[in-house]
Design a protein around this motif. Structure first.
Motif, short mmCIF file in Angstrom:
data_model
loop_
_atom_site.label_atom_id
_atom_site.label_comp_id
_atom_site.label_asym_id
_atom_site.label_seq_id
_atom_site.Cartn_x
_atom_site.Cartn_y
_atom_site.Cartn_z
N LEU A 26 49.26 52.03 21.32
CA LEU A 26 50.45 52.72 21.82
C LEU A 26 50.87 52.19 23.18
O LEU A 26 50.03 51.88 24.02
CB LEU A 26 50.15 54.21 21.96
CG LEU A 26 49.96 55.04 20.69
CD1 LEU A 26 49.36 56.39 21.04
CD2 LEU A 26 51.30 55.22 19.98
N SER A 78 53.47 53.11 26.51
CA SER A 78 54.26 54.15 27.17
C SER A 78 55.70 53.67 27.33
O SER A 78 55.99 52.48 27.12
CB SER A 78 53.66 54.45 28.54
OG SER A 78 53.91 53.35 29.42
N PRO A 122 45.91 57.51 23.66
CA PRO A 122 46.00 58.09 22.32
C PRO A 122 45.26 59.41 22.22
O PRO A 122 44.41 59.73 23.05
CB PRO A 122 45.32 57.04 21.45
CG PRO A 122 44.23 56.52 22.35
CD PRO A 122 44.84 56.49 23.74
N GLU A 162 50.09 60.10 18.11
CA GLU A 162 49.57 59.27 19.18
C GLU A 162 48.19 58.72 18.81
O GLU A 162 47.17 59.30 19.14
CB GLU A 162 49.51 60.07 20.47
CG GLU A 162 50.89 60.58 20.90
CD GLU A 162 50.81 61.59 22.04
OE1 GLU A 162 49.69 61.83 22.54
OE2 GLU A 162 51.85 62.13 22.40
#
Length: 337
Positions: free
Chosen positions: A26, A28, A36, A76
């Motif tokens: 992931l 931002s 996560p 997430e």
């Protein structure tokens, strides 16, 4: 959210063989590594080459699999796909994580002493994060202003472990380690992972992440205790071997895990078995189905005594289709996690 996807090569120790690790992480809004809620780690199996089938070729690629896995996870989540560091011809040999395997990578049993798989997986994640940040300096653990959050800023992420085909031996090793860890008072017996230390300041590549970086990134990277305490799900994905040892059906091992999750009281643990006729209905390897059925029976018995803390699911995919190597790989896309 946007993602960074790529591949790094990391050893467990200086001069050791390299694990190929693909990741889908992931990002931002500021394009830094985000934190996560879940880390899913899939261990692959033997090499299959020269089939001429584009589906098998695609699903044999760790980087592609990282994207497939990330797409199956809610919200997430970070996805990690780990290939064995050693191969004997086509055979994956996870000796660094499962010391009892033979030259072909088949287990002679599972011994939790020293928690080699848990410490090793924590180490692999720590070194992978450090290598990713070295390769892509912009993907730091800091926000756009250069500020670093304290380690307690985010709750610990859960860990989902998946073993595909021969990669199931790593899941079995972690199951035996989880059983020993839960019965021994957890933190008293866990071995520290060999976490990379920050490099010296000055010219050259960016340093490996500090402990605060690793905590911020939500990965269980500090020790075997860190990894084992974070596991919430264990998935067998068409696991199978050319000899016994594809599943753990030891009632004492599973019983200690059930006792641990009941005693903990604040978490549950899910076992999920995904299979195809390729493995579960192979007349030339009947022990795979026998071991799987034995494990399901033990898990079902212990789940009934677990106050809902131990959860079991089992699913056969492509039922009714002729057994094939293709379905063995297609389950990676079809599996419901």
């Amino acid at each position: 959210m946007d993602r960074w996807t790529g591949v790094v090569y990391v050893p467990l120790s200086r001069g050791g063989p390299l694990f190929r690790v693909a990741a889908s992480l992931l990002l931002s809004p500021a394009k830094t590594l985000a934190v996560p809620r879940v880390n899913a780690i899939l261990f692959t199996g033997d090499r299959v080459r020269g089939t001429g089938d584009p589906v098998i070729e695609r699903l044999s690629d760790a980087a592609h699999l990282a994207g497939v896995l990330a797409g199956k996870l809610p919200g997430e989540a970070n996805a990690w796909v780990v290939d064995a560091a050693r191969f004997a011809g086509p055979f994956a040999v996870y000796r660094e994580l499962v010391p009892t395997v033979d030259a072909a990578g088949d287990p002679k049993g599972y011994d939790p002493t020293g928690f080699p798989a848990a410490a090793g997986v924590a180490n692999i994640l720590a070194r992978s994060i450090g290598e990713i940040q070295n390769q892509v300096p912009g993907l730091s653990a800091k926000d756009s202003a250069g500020n670093q959050h304290p380690p307690s800023y985010h709750p610990p992420a859960r860990t989902i472990i998946l073993g595909f085909s021969k990669g199931g031996v790593v899941v079995n090793q972690l199951v035996t380690e989880l059983s020993r860890w839960g019965a021994s008072g957890s933190t008293n017996q866990a071995a520290a992972a060999d976490v990379p230390r920050p490099a010296a300041a000055g010219p050259g590549p960016p340093p490996h992440p500090t402990q605060n970086d690793l905590l911020l990134l939500g990965a269980p990277t500090r020790s075997s205790d860190d990894l084992l305490s974070s596991i919430s799900e264990l998935h067998y994905v068409d696991a199978g071997l050319n000899r016994a040892g594809a599943y753990v059906a030891d009632r004492a091992v599973i019983g200690r895990i059930r006792e641990h999750v009941v005693r903990a009281g604040d978490k549950s643990l899910r076992f999920a078995l995904h299979g195809t006729p390729r493995q579960w209905c192979d007349p030339s390897r009947p022990w795979i189905r026998e071991e799987k059925d034995a494990m399901v029976q033990v898990l079902a018995d212990e789940a009934r005594r677990s106050e809902g803390r131990l959860v079991l699911s089992e699913k056969l995919y492509f039922e009714g289709r002729p057994r094939s190597l293709l379905m063995h790989f297609e389950v990676l896309e079809a599996m419901d996690i």
